[in-house]
Write a protein that holds these residues in place. Structure first.
Motif, short mmCIF file in Angstrom:
data_model
loop_
_atom_site.label_atom_id
_atom_site.label_comp_id
_atom_site.label_asym_id
_atom_site.label_seq_id
_atom_site.Cartn_x
_atom_site.Cartn_y
_atom_site.Cartn_z
N PRO A 136 4.72 4.54 2.34
CA PRO A 136 5.78 4.20 1.37
C PRO A 136 5.29 3.30 0.25
O PRO A 136 5.70 3.46 -0.90
CB PRO A 136 6.84 3.50 2.23
CG PRO A 136 6.64 4.07 3.60
CD PRO A 136 5.15 4.30 3.72
N ASP A 137 4.39 2.35 0.55
CA ASP A 137 3.87 1.45 -0.48
C ASP A 137 3.05 2.21 -1.53
O ASP A 137 3.20 1.98 -2.73
CB ASP A 137 3.00 0.36 0.14
CG ASP A 137 3.83 -0.67 0.90
OD1 ASP A 137 5.05 -0.75 0.67
OD2 ASP A 137 3.24 -1.40 1.73
N ASP A 138 2.18 3.13 -1.05
CA ASP A 138 1.38 3.92 -1.98
C ASP A 138 2.28 4.84 -2.81
O ASP A 138 2.10 4.97 -4.02
CB ASP A 138 0.34 4.76 -1.24
CG ASP A 138 -0.83 3.93 -0.71
OD1 ASP A 138 -0.97 2.76 -1.12
OD2 ASP A 138 -1.60 4.45 0.11
N ALA A 139 3.23 5.48 -2.16
CA ALA A 139 4.14 6.38 -2.87
C ALA A 139 4.94 5.62 -3.92
O ALA A 139 5.16 6.12 -5.03
CB ALA A 139 5.08 7.07 -1.88
N GLN A 140 5.34 4.40 -3.60
CA GLN A 140 6.13 3.60 -4.53
C GLN A 140 5.35 3.28 -5.80
O GLN A 140 5.85 3.48 -6.91
CB GLN A 140 6.56 2.30 -3.85
CG GLN A 140 7.41 1.40 -4.73
CD GLN A 140 7.73 0.09 -4.05
OE1 GLN A 140 6.88 -0.52 -3.40
NE2 GLN A 140 8.96 -0.35 -4.18
N VAL A 141 4.12 2.82 -5.66
CA VAL A 141 3.34 2.43 -6.83
C VAL A 141 2.96 3.65 -7.66
O VAL A 141 3.00 3.61 -8.90
CB VAL A 141 2.12 1.55 -6.44
CG1 VAL A 141 1.01 2.36 -5.82
CG2 VAL A 141 1.61 0.77 -7.63
N ILE A 142 2.66 4.77 -7.03
CA ILE A 142 2.36 6.02 -7.75
C ILE A 142 3.59 6.48 -8.52
O ILE A 142 3.52 6.86 -9.70
CB ILE A 142 1.90 7.13 -6.77
CG1 ILE A 142 0.54 6.81 -6.17
CG2 ILE A 142 1.93 8.51 -7.41
CD1 ILE A 142 -0.66 7.16 -7.01
N VAL A 166 -1.36 -5.17 -8.36
CA VAL A 166 -0.78 -3.85 -8.59
C VAL A 166 -1.85 -2.88 -9.06
O VAL A 166 -1.88 -1.73 -8.64
CB VAL A 166 0.38 -3.93 -9.62
CG1 VAL A 166 0.84 -2.55 -10.05
CG2 VAL A 166 1.54 -4.73 -9.05
N LYS A 167 -2.77 -3.36 -9.91
CA LYS A 167 -3.86 -2.51 -10.41
C LYS A 167 -4.72 -2.02 -9.24
O LYS A 167 -5.06 -0.83 -9.16
CB LYS A 167 -4.69 -3.30 -11.41
CG LYS A 167 -5.74 -2.49 -12.13
CD LYS A 167 -6.43 -3.33 -13.18
CE LYS A 167 -7.45 -2.52 -13.94
NZ LYS A 167 -8.12 -3.32 -14.97
N VAL A 168 -5.03 -2.91 -8.32
CA VAL A 168 -5.83 -2.55 -7.15
C VAL A 168 -5.05 -1.58 -6.26
O VAL A 168 -5.58 -0.57 -5.78
CB VAL A 168 -6.25 -3.81 -6.36
CG1 VAL A 168 -6.85 -3.45 -5.02
CG2 VAL A 168 -7.23 -4.64 -7.19
N ARG A 169 -3.75 -1.88 -6.03
CA ARG A 169 -2.91 -0.99 -5.21
C ARG A 169 -2.84 0.40 -5.81
O ARG A 169 -2.92 1.40 -5.10
CB ARG A 169 -1.49 -1.56 -5.09
CG ARG A 169 -1.34 -2.66 -4.07
CD ARG A 169 0.09 -3.07 -3.90
NE ARG A 169 0.93 -1.94 -3.48
CZ ARG A 169 2.25 -1.96 -3.48
NH1 ARG A 169 2.91 -3.04 -3.86
NH2 ARG A 169 2.94 -0.91 -3.10
N LEU A 170 -2.68 0.48 -7.14
CA LEU A 170 -2.60 1.78 -7.80
C LEU A 170 -3.92 2.54 -7.65
O LEU A 170 -3.92 3.74 -7.36
CB LEU A 170 -2.23 1.61 -9.28
CG LEU A 170 -2.11 2.89 -10.10
CD1 LEU A 170 -1.00 3.79 -9.54
CD2 LEU A 170 -1.83 2.57 -11.56
#
Length: 194
Positions: A136-142, A166-170
């Protein structure tokens, strides 16, 4: 209805007592909000109710909008919070952030099917299926970056995180999405590369 005003100018007018111009913000963002709500709530009737509630909440909280981000970013936060609250109250299952019906609705807003829309729709469906396989976290940032067209700063504000985080997460979410695409849609991905 007045035209040519920025979101900030409209908000300033509403706060000065001209409530009727708020309708222009509703008209401008109603499809955006409804699409966000449909990502969480599968029932169209419930989604319409929550979307309407989002605009009521936004109107009541308009004086809290500081203008540090886009109005759409602020509205996104209200929409997602409203959806989560609704789902908790109803004790419903949270649906995928990228429900195929949502994308079909968004693509068909103009009402017509062009010749290449079928191929485009299958690509969108494939990408949505890969996004649904992410956490869910990856889907949210994408979703925020690509579908919500939010900047890294805006996403950081929505998520309450630092921009670099956020840049790293993306970046990591993109890598995981690429891995899912290559693993589950190898043939389709190789066709797209041609």
């Amino acid at each position: 209805m007045q035209t040519g005003l920025t979101d900030i100018e409209i908000i300033q007018q509403v706060l000065k007592g001209n409530q009727s111009v708020y309708a222009s913000l509703v008209n401008k963002y109603q499809n955006y909000v409804f699409t966000i709500v449909l990502r969480y709530i599968n029932s169209r009737e419930d989604a319409e109710e929550v979307a309407q509630d989002v605009f009521v909440k936004a109107y009541r909280s308009l004086s809290d909008f500081r203008g540090e981000s886009k109005f759409s970013t602020w509205l996104y936060t209200i929409a997602t919070t409203s959806c989560i609250t609704f789902l908790r109250k109803k004790k419903l299952d949270v649906h995928s952030l990228d429900n195929e019906k949502v994308m079909a609705h968004a693509e068909n807003i103009d009402g017509g099917m062009r010749a290449n829309q079928v191929e485009q729709k299958s690509r969108v469906t494939m990408v949505n299926q890969a996004i649904a396989m992410l956490s869910p976290d990856d889907a949210q940032v994408i979703t925020l970056f690509y579908k919500g067209e939010q900047s890294l700063d805006e996403i950081a504000q929505v998520l309450g995180q630092e921009t670099n985080t956020v840049k790293v997460r993306l970046h990591r979410a993109r890598q995981r999405l690429k891995e899912k695409m290559e693993k589950h849609f190898r043939a389709e991905v190789s066709d797209l590369a041609m």
